[in-house]
Scaffold this motif. Structure first.
Motif, PDB file in Angstrom:
ATOM      1  N   GLU A  67       0.830  -1.207   0.000  1.00 35.54           N
ATOM      2  CA  GLU A  67       0.000   0.000   0.000  1.00 35.54           C
ATOM      3  C   GLU A  67       0.864   1.256   0.000  1.00 35.54           C
ATOM      4  N   ARG A  70       2.428   1.773  -3.462  1.00 30.29           N
ATOM      5  CA  ARG A  70       1.445   2.315  -4.411  1.00 30.29           C
ATOM      6  C   ARG A  70       1.243   3.818  -4.157  1.00 30.29           C
ATOM      7  N   ALA A  71       1.161   4.198  -2.894  1.00 34.14           N
ATOM      8  CA  ALA A  71       0.967   5.606  -2.552  1.00 34.14           C
ATOM      9  C   ALA A  71       2.165   6.439  -2.987  1.00 34.14           C
ATOM     10  N   ILE A  73       4.143   5.842  -5.518  1.00 36.27           N
ATOM     11  CA  ILE A  73       4.105   5.949  -6.979  1.00 36.27           C
ATOM     12  C   ILE A  73       3.099   7.015  -7.416  1.00 36.27           C
ATOM     13  N   ASP A  74       1.975   7.092  -6.692  1.00 33.58           N
ATOM     14  CA  ASP A  74       0.912   8.040  -7.033  1.00 33.58           C
ATOM     15  C   ASP A  74       1.270   9.482  -6.704  1.00 33.58           C
ATOM     16  N   GLU A  75       2.307   9.693  -5.888  1.00 28.51           N
ATOM     17  CA  GLU A  75       2.653  11.071  -5.489  1.00 28.51           C
ATOM     18  C   GLU A  75       3.337  11.828  -6.566  1.00 28.51           C
TER      19      GLU A  75
END
Length: 75
Positions: A67, A70-71, A73-75
């Motif tokens: 998790e 993934r967070a 990468i999304d930043e």
């Protein structure tokens, strides 16, 4: 009664009924607008009960790491 410094006094009869002594550590948490006090033993037993429902094959650490990755990468 709540003192001026925010200290809560637990009446002697309640301490006695719960088996509490001076210096005992208590865990506090809010449930809605209620303040719940638990002994360390009761809090630990509750956590063990929650963890008992997690299958041994499931890794919560791995899930948390995935998790967080993934967070990131999304930043």
């Amino acid at each position: 009664m709540l003192g001026q410094q925010g200290r809560l006094v637990i009446p002697a009869e309640v301490r006695s009924a719960l088996g509490l002594s001076a210096g005992d550590r208590l865990h506090l948490h809010l449930t809605g607008r209620r303040l719940v006090l638990e002994s360390s033993q009761d809090a630990a037993a509750e956590l063990r009960g929650l963890a008992a429902s997690v299958p041994a094959s499931r890794s919560l650490v791995d899930e948390l790491l995935a998790e967080r990755r993934r967070a990131a990468i999304d930043e």
